[in-house]
Scaffold this active site. Structure first.
Site, PDB file in Angstrom:
ATOM      1  N   CYS A  53      -2.698   4.351   8.276  1.00  0.00           N
ATOM      2  CA  CYS A  53      -3.304   5.212   7.250  1.00  0.00           C
ATOM      3  C   CYS A  53      -4.823   5.129   7.180  1.00  0.00           C
ATOM      4  CB  CYS A  53      -2.700   4.886   5.890  1.00  0.00           C
ATOM      5  SG  CYS A  53      -0.915   5.164   5.834  1.00  0.00           S
ATOM      6  N   CYS A  96      -5.650   1.385   2.072  1.00  0.00           N
ATOM      7  CA  CYS A  96      -4.713   0.439   2.662  1.00  0.00           C
ATOM      8  C   CYS A  96      -4.074   1.081   3.884  1.00  0.00           C
ATOM      9  CB  CYS A  96      -3.627   0.050   1.664  1.00  0.00           C
ATOM     10  SG  CYS A  96      -2.584   1.460   1.166  1.00  0.00           S
TER      11      CYS A  96
END
Length: 425
Positions: free
Chosen positions: A89, A411
């Protein structure tokens, strides 16, 4: 002396729920729209680019380097090298960090960085046993070999191997890890729903105020060239009361994570134009923000999978010497509301902050300070592209809110974290 690196501007496609209007497009096509929109928006001659770097997580086997295909289709000359990177991500965050390093060292003067992903085009294959049989089938020579191959096949061989958003090392889904993290830091369901509702409401207001409209390029979908110009997951009428009625998605009995306070599978692409400040000014461009520094961290995959932002923010604050109180704009990726709140709780915990994060004391950040124009819970999260959206929005908010510094954090799977500090130009 390193060169000053600036963000000139950014552009993205609308972020759409998987299985909707972008379903028939491949990820490189989404990247093409974002890069082309960026070049049109800035008026920068693509022949002046030194590199195109795009992040991608869900790879179509036909395009192992979708950055190249996207750039070529967007009109970037074939003489410009292109590369695709993947760090879950934070893939787009990594492309921007990589571009920053190249520009600061003087190895480049102008780079397009960003990301692209189409979860609607997720490759679905056969299981390992069937793949082995198909591989061996390449050696078939005669009728006898064909018969042996046919009779070796079983019904279960034809069952597809369903992809899962799970951590390879631990086998757990990200939702399960988030449940554990939320419980560890005492993050309840009500505050998660409140953050999710605020994300949707902020995004709806930002669309109404044309903040997000200025970041998005419309996409004309063939064959009838239907125009898609807006994110389709934003629900401005979302309330905590409505979200409270949803059932838990992972822990059916005691869980706090639902479809309403978790990000959803998304198709989209985003790109930013980064340059050395000297080059931008010489080209007559007005940069929006200067990249001050960045940090990328790794943590324990079993206990801290989604705690990367806390570690990365702490590392960045140590590197720059900037106080959180000096930062006016905060853009945090919202994989889950529980993940965001757990990271804020970790930073605010004096003992954890000192022992684990290496800070002199707690760092308090009110949830209301985050994502003033909405976050991933409302806008969506194409895995490889979100980082470029965050950075561009942060730069735009610096000017809209007359702030000096902006902090971006995210994150990623693999227990990675990223943080970047921007300064308004």
């Amino acid at each position: 002396m390193p060169h000053s690196v600036v963000l000139v501007d950014g552009c993205r496609t609308p972020f759409l729920r998987a299985g909707t209007d972008f379903q028939d497009l491949m990820s490189y096509q989404l990247g093409q729209y974002a890069i082309k929109g960026l070049l049109l928006k800035t008026g920068f001659d693509p022949a002046g680019l030194d590199r195109v770097i795009m992040g991608c997580v869900v790879h179509n086997v036909k395009t192992p380097n979708p950055a190249r295909e996207a750039a070529l289709q967007a009109g970037v000359p074939h003489t410009v090298p292109c590369q695709t990177v993947s760090q879950a991500c934070i893939s787009a965050n990594l492309t921007i960090a990589t571009a920053y390093d190249l520009l600061a060292l003087g190895r480049a003067e102008a780079i397009v960085a960003g990301g692209l992903d189409s979860t609607s085009d997720t490759p679905i294959g056969y299981r390992k046993a069937m793949r082995k049989k198909l591989f061996d089938a390449q050696k078939i020579k005669g009728f006898g070999d064909q018969l042996r191959f046919v009779f070796s096949l079983k019904i279960k061989d034809f069952l597809p191997e369903r992809p899962a958003i799970a951590e390879f090392t631990t086998g757990r889904t990200m939702g399960q890890d988030c449940e554990s993290l939320a419980a560890r830091f005492g993050v309840g369901r009500t505050e998660q729903d409140a953050l999710a509702a605020r994300s949707h409401q902020n995004a709806a207001k930002a669309w109404e105020a044309e903040h997000l409209e200025n970041e998005v390029c419309s996409v004309e979908l063939p064959p009838k060239f239907k125009s898609v110009a807006c994110d389709n997951g934003v629900r401005g009428d979302t309330t905590v009361e409505k979200l409270s009625k949803l059932r838990p998605a992972f822990d059916k009995q005691l869980g706090t994570i639902t479809a309403g306070n978790a990000s959803w599978l998304t198709d989209g692409a985003a790109a930013v134009l980064l340059m050395t400040e000297e080059k931008a000014l010489a080209a007559g461009l007005r940069p929006k923000a200067r990249i001050v520094d960045y940090a990328i961290t790794g943590a324990d995959l079993r206990e801290e999978l989604l705690l990367g932002p806390a570690y990365a923010v702490a590392k960045l604050l140590r590197q720059t010497g900037i106080s959180i109180d000096e930062i006016g704009v905060l853009e945090f990726h919202e994989a889950f509301a529980g993940q965001v709140l757990a990271n804020l709780a970790a930073l605010a915990d004096g003992e954890f902050s000192r022992k684990q994060l290496g800070l002199p004391g707690p760092v308090a950040i009110a949830p209301e300070r985050l994502n003033g124009w909405g976050g991933s819970l409302a806008i969506g999260h194409p895995f490889g592209a979100t980082g470029a959206r965050l950075v561009n929005t942060a730069a735009n908010r610096l000017h809209a809110e007359n702030a000096r510094y902006a902090l971006v954090a995210a994150c990623a799977a693999g227990a990675h974290g990223h943080a970047m500090l921007l300064e308004r130009c």
